[in-house]
Design an enzyme around this catalytic site. Sequence first.
Site, PDB file in Angstrom:
ATOM      1  N   GLY A 101       0.801  -1.233   0.051  1.00 12.94           N
ATOM      2  CA  GLY A 101      -0.035  -0.118   0.089  1.00 12.94           C
ATOM      3  C   GLY A 101       0.951   1.192   0.068  1.00 12.94           C
ATOM      4  O   GLY A 101       0.273   2.231   0.502  1.00 12.94           O
ATOM      5  N   SER A 102       2.128   1.202  -0.753  1.00 14.11           N
ATOM      6  CA  SER A 102       2.970   2.333  -0.377  1.00 14.11           C
ATOM      7  C   SER A 102       2.248   3.745  -1.127  1.00 14.11           C
ATOM      8  O   SER A 102       2.505   4.706  -0.704  1.00 14.11           O
ATOM      9  CB  SER A 102       4.334   2.231  -1.174  1.00 14.11           C
ATOM     10  OG  SER A 102       4.295   1.990  -2.371  1.00 14.11           O
ATOM     11  N   SER A 103       1.460   3.477  -2.179  1.00 12.24           N
ATOM     12  CA  SER A 103       1.035   4.640  -3.200  1.00 12.24           C
ATOM     13  C   SER A 103      -0.019   5.066  -2.170  1.00 12.24           C
ATOM     14  O   SER A 103      -0.255   6.306  -2.063  1.00 12.24           O
ATOM     15  CB  SER A 103       0.504   4.216  -4.242  1.00 12.24           C
ATOM     16  OG  SER A 103      -0.825   3.912  -4.257  1.00 12.24           O
ATOM     17  N   ALA A 104      -1.005   4.218  -1.511  1.00 10.86           N
ATOM     18  CA  ALA A 104      -2.154   4.915  -0.608  1.00 10.86           C
ATOM     19  C   ALA A 104      -1.488   5.516   0.511  1.00 10.86           C
ATOM     20  O   ALA A 104      -1.684   6.600   1.196  1.00 10.86           O
ATOM     21  CB  ALA A 104      -3.019   3.888  -0.150  1.00 10.86           C
ATOM     22  N   ASP A 146      -7.195  -0.295   0.374  1.00  6.13           N
ATOM     23  CA  ASP A 146      -5.806   0.327   0.520  1.00  6.13           C
ATOM     24  C   ASP A 146      -5.837   1.575   1.523  1.00  6.13           C
ATOM     25  O   ASP A 146      -5.346   1.684   2.528  1.00  6.13           O
ATOM     26  CB  ASP A 146      -4.854   0.628  -0.476  1.00  6.13           C
ATOM     27  CG  ASP A 146      -4.192  -0.645  -1.055  1.00  6.13           C
ATOM     28  OD1 ASP A 146      -4.994  -1.770  -0.713  1.00  6.13           O
ATOM     29  OD2 ASP A 146      -3.433  -0.598  -1.956  1.00  6.13           O
TER      30      ASP A 146
HETATM   31  C1  MEV Z   1      -4.424  -4.073  -3.940  1.00  9.57           C
HETATM   32  O1  MEV Z   1      -3.644  -3.630  -2.606  1.00  9.57           O
HETATM   33  C2  MEV Z   1      -5.685  -4.748  -3.708  1.00  9.57           C
HETATM   34  C3  MEV Z   1      -6.226  -5.327  -4.579  1.00  9.57           C
HETATM   35  O2  MEV Z   1      -7.620  -5.937  -4.254  1.00  9.57           O
HETATM   36  C4  MEV Z   1      -6.689  -3.993  -5.682  1.00  9.57           C
HETATM   37  C5  MEV Z   1      -7.968  -3.129  -5.072  1.00  9.57           C
HETATM   38  O3  MEV Z   1      -8.672  -3.636  -4.225  1.00  9.57           O
HETATM   39  O4  MEV Z   1      -7.969  -1.971  -5.329  1.00  9.57           O
HETATM   40  C6  MEV Z   1      -5.485  -6.040  -5.785  1.00  9.57           C
END
Ligand code: MEV
Length: 313
Positions: A101-104, A146
């Site tokens: 979750g680095s971008s979030a 995220d």
């Molecule tokens: C990404 O951390 C999780 C995914 O399910 C994408 C999303 O939920 O937006 C792969």
Amino acid sequence: MKSIGSGYASGKIILMGEHSVVYGEPAIAFPFSGTGIQATIQANDLESWIESSFFHGPLSKAPNTMRNVTVLLWYLVKHFKIPEPFYLKIDSSIPAERGMGSSAAVAVAITRAVFDWMEEAATQEKVLHFVNQAEAVAHGNPSGIDATTISGTEPILYQKGIGFRPFQLNMDAFLVVADTGVKGQTRKAVKDIAKLMEMRPYETNKQMRSLGKLTAQAQQAILKNRPQILGDCMNQAQGLLRLLGTSNSHLDHLIQTALENQALGAKLTGGGRGGCMIALAENETSGRRLQRILLDAGARNTWIEGLGVYAHV
Ligand code: MEV
């Protein structure tokens, strides 16, 4: 307005439900205290400037890979009428593009820093208002899990379009997180699954529903403190995630290694195709042993997290 604003955000781990969460199935995730991002913002003299490990230079020259940050800053500047130019510093211990979750987290930390600078209370709802817009740019079609996990403080049960509720991860077990060291491809994986959904809707929908059922079973296993059952759910989820094309040889190798070394279950976490895997260990000793074994097997880094409320390490 203060002279400097600062904001922090941790990473996140999805225990169960990645990818199927995009299609409305439930997922379990928690803010991961093992990694985090600190952002600070203050006035600058000449031009707006970003200082970070992935880019340092004028905001106007930020690369396309930082669009989530530039879009977010645009929204924040517009909303708060932030005096420009400014100097934004980002310190991160979250490995980028590893499903943590680095971008979030960058977005949450920056938003909190701006709220702090402007001396406004950064409620989760207000932070999410800005972060979700930036995440949509970074991820294409994010479920919102995220940003929701990272902007909160507790483990959550999340369902797209419905919302989230706190969920206590109170279990006598430990979770080992291992980074393959290989960049994951969340955006691409989400896109490819959308294509599968178009090409083979019946089968793909069925797989999503199965993943959703496994998350519900995992939720019951956690409530009843049954680590073996949770481990089993994780293994079955990994099987389905592999069929959906979200695993890869690096993840499979670490997952297999963990299972051969007494992990109760193991799977990828986050977008997959690289990034991180998680393994469930019966106790701290076997978790620490797994960490060493996974490092020997090629993991770039490992972390351990107690799943019991009183077992954080
Ligand atoms: C990404 O951390 C999780 C995914 O399910 C994408 C999303 O939920 O937006 C792969």
